[in-house]
Design a protein around this motif. Structure first.
Motif, PDB file in Angstrom:
ATOM      1  N   GLY A 327       0.819  -1.219   0.000  1.00 40.69           N
ATOM      2  CA  GLY A 327       0.000   0.000   0.000  1.00 40.69           C
ATOM      3  C   GLY A 327       0.847   1.260   0.000  1.00 40.69           C
ATOM      4  O   GLY A 327       0.402   2.319  -0.457  1.00 40.69           O
ATOM      5  N   THR A 333      -0.397   1.105 -11.423  1.00 36.62           N
ATOM      6  CA  THR A 333      -1.067   1.089 -12.731  1.00 36.62           C
ATOM      7  C   THR A 333      -0.082   0.765 -13.854  1.00 36.62           C
ATOM      8  O   THR A 333      -0.483   0.332 -14.932  1.00 36.62           O
ATOM      9  N   ASP A 351      -6.583 -10.268  -4.010  1.00 43.09           N
ATOM     10  CA  ASP A 351      -7.806  -9.491  -3.767  1.00 43.09           C
ATOM     11  C   ASP A 351      -7.499  -8.019  -3.525  1.00 43.09           C
ATOM     12  O   ASP A 351      -8.317  -7.148  -3.803  1.00 43.09           O
ATOM     13  N   THR A 352      -6.315  -7.747  -2.973  1.00 44.80           N
ATOM     14  CA  THR A 352      -5.969  -6.367  -2.588  1.00 44.80           C
ATOM     15  C   THR A 352      -5.434  -5.544  -3.765  1.00 44.80           C
ATOM     16  O   THR A 352      -5.690  -4.339  -3.859  1.00 44.80           O
ATOM     17  N   PRO A 354      -6.001  -5.040  -6.995  1.00 42.85           N
ATOM     18  CA  PRO A 354      -6.812  -4.159  -7.859  1.00 42.85           C
ATOM     19  C   PRO A 354      -7.144  -2.836  -7.179  1.00 42.85           C
ATOM     20  O   PRO A 354      -7.166  -1.786  -7.825  1.00 42.85           O
ATOM     21  N   SER A 355      -7.352  -2.867  -5.852  1.00 42.31           N
ATOM     22  CA  SER A 355      -7.693  -1.610  -5.167  1.00 42.31           C
ATOM     23  C   SER A 355      -6.479  -0.675  -5.101  1.00 42.31           C
ATOM     24  O   SER A 355      -6.621   0.533  -4.908  1.00 42.31           O
ATOM     25  N   LEU A 356      -5.275  -1.223  -5.282  1.00 46.35           N
ATOM     26  CA  LEU A 356      -4.077  -0.365  -5.313  1.00 46.35           C
ATOM     27  C   LEU A 356      -3.845   0.196  -6.715  1.00 46.35           C
ATOM     28  O   LEU A 356      -3.040   1.108  -6.892  1.00 46.35           O
ATOM     29  N   GLU A 360      -6.621  -4.841 -14.631  1.00 45.79           N
ATOM     30  CA  GLU A 360      -7.116  -6.193 -14.878  1.00 45.79           C
ATOM     31  C   GLU A 360      -6.210  -6.887 -15.900  1.00 45.79           C
ATOM     32  O   GLU A 360      -5.756  -6.254 -16.863  1.00 45.79           O
TER      33      GLU A 360
END
Ligand SMILES: Cc1cc2nc3c(=O)[nH]c(=O)nc-3n(C[C@H](O)[C@H](O)[C@H](O)COP(=O)(O)OP(=O)(O)OC[C@H]3O[C@@H](n4cnc5c(N)ncnc54)[C@H](O)[C@@H]3O)c2cc1C
Length: 401
Positions: A327, A333, A351-352, A354-356, A360
């Motif tokens: 994090g 990206t 699971d984590t 993509p939120s960072l 995809e």
């Protein structure tokens, strides 16, 4: 293939999984006693575990019926099944018993339509597996590779690095794994990553961490000696390098997840920008620092972050610390991410990310094989079977028939 019918009927069978599994094996061995010897009867404990794996394997496929990676996985599986000397007839026998077990367990919930759906599904699955097996045979690939242990390095009580020299050429890509069997435990196979990119001398390394109560890992760590000959199945797995040279990448390795990540790093061009997160349950498990140092020297744009729990804290704290460290980093990206380690950690990190900001399709890890109570897929892969017409013959359904 009708996923809805398959899933709803499987949900009914799953509720009586234990009975279904017993029925399946009873039916199989009664109608095809010759298959008994293909299962690890000398190790009843492993046979018991295999029963668990049957439903784990089924659930795995049910969950991925529409996954575009499933056909590749099944092709690899079929290729790998050549090590069991699996023949088309064997596939059909197992499928026949599987359908018989499902029909017996589902009772009134089982219909001609359900049976047809399962027959078609297994026909499709088995055909892909058999195609994988046929392609391998067509290319002159052996069913398995005998590989002599030429070096063995222990790291503490529970970890060993084995260097093997396969007797036949083993063609693989960095990041792939093979299933391994030892003569001490015939018939028992588990997957282990190949811990190096292909070498001119064709040797391969395995990093084996002993699991408490684990059948094969204990034998590999404690009993294997230089000069022993292990057996390797066909290489498989999709954790291979696919990042273009101008795109940075992040590699996250936990425990012996370091093995495939090390192989990937060995394949990287020196100019490639990369960051490595190396996670261990404690400092003693950061076992391969000389290799990390060598890679750092060869890859000037590689940064390395070691992550362990604080002294005296449980190993789960390493995952928390890893997530915090991830994090705190930027640039997700832009990065491709490669991830290897214990399934629970892989799932949590996957699971984590993509939120960072990981886009995809830019996160790579192996399809996690079914574990059946945290155990890996074993010979219950047999259930991925090819249908034969007798599946529709009700007299073939009961063990006593
Ligand atoms: C794709 C893939 C690659 C792998 N690569 C490696 C590798 O490079 N090095 C390596 O050491 N292992 C690797 N493994 C794990 C390995 O395949 C075995 O699962 C592991 O060595 C345990 O096998 P066993 O026969 O000793 O344990 P089993 O006899 O199968 O299990 C005994 C007990 O241990 C538990 N258990 C099984 N596996 C684990 C685990 N991984 N962690 C914690 N508990 C467990 C089981 O639930 C059971 O209670 C890999 C697994 C996969 C799926």
């Amino acid at each position: 293939m009708d996923p809805e019918i398959l899933k709803s009927s499987f949900a009914v069978v799953e509720r009586r999984a234990e009975f279904a599994v017993k029925y399946f094996y009873a039916h199989l061995f009664r109608h095809h006693p010759e298959l008994r010897e293909l299962f690890p009867t000398d190790f009843p404990e492993d046979m018991e575990r295999q029963r668990d794996r049957l439903f784990a394997a089924l659930t795995f496929v049910m969950d991925r019926l529409e996954d575009p990676e499933l056909p590749d996985y099944l092709r690899d599986l079929g290729r790998d099944h050549r090590k069991y000397l699996a023949q088309p007839d064997h596939y059909a026998a197992v499928g026949s018993s599987l359908i018989a077990a499902f029909a017996a367990v589902a009772g009134s919930a089982w219909s001609g339509e359900t049976e047809k759906a399962w027959s078609e599904a297994y026909g499709a699955i088995a055909n892909i597996m058999l195609q994988g097996a046929w392609e391998a045979q067509h290319h002159g690939e052996p069913g398995w590779w005998d590989a002599e242990v030429v070096a063995r390095t222990r790291h503490g009580d529970d970890l060993v690095v084995l260097t093997l020299r396969p007797r036949q050429r083993l063609t693989y890509s960095a990041g792939q794994y093979v299933s391994v069997s030892t003569p001490h435990l015939p018939g028992i196979w588990r997957p282990y990553s190949l811990a190096n990119a292909p070498r001119p001398d064709r040797t391969v390394d395995l990093h084996v961490s002993r699991v408490e109560g684990g059948v094969l890992s204990t034998a590999l760590v404690r009993q294997t000696r230089v000069g022993d000959v292990l057996r390797l199945g066909a290489p498989g797995g999709g954790l291979t390098l696919r990042t273009p040279a101008d795109r940075p990448l992040t590699l996250i390795a936990a425990g012996t997840g370091w093995a495939p990540v090390k192989a990937l790093l060995e394949q990287l061009e020196p100019a490639h920008e990369a960051r490595l997160f190396l996670v261990a349950r404690d400092i003693a498990y950061l076992y391969d620092q000389p290799s990390v140092d060598r890679l750092r020297a060869r890859l000037p744009r590689l940064t390395v972050t070691h992550i362990t729990p604080a002294p005296g804290r449980p190993k789960a704290q390493a995952t928390e610390r890893l997530l915090t460290a991830l994090g705190n980093r930027a640039g997700w990206t832009r990065h491709d991410v490669y991830l290897a380690g214990p399934p629970d950690l892989v799932e949590e990190v996957a699971d984590t990310l993509p939120s960072l900001g990981t886009p995809e399709g830019r996160l790579f890890h192996d399809l996690l094989p079914p574990t059946g109570g945290n155990r890996p897929l074993g010979a219950a892969e047999w259930l991925l079977d090819r249908p034969r017409p007798s599946w529709h013959n009700p007299t073939g359904r009961t063990p006593g028939a």
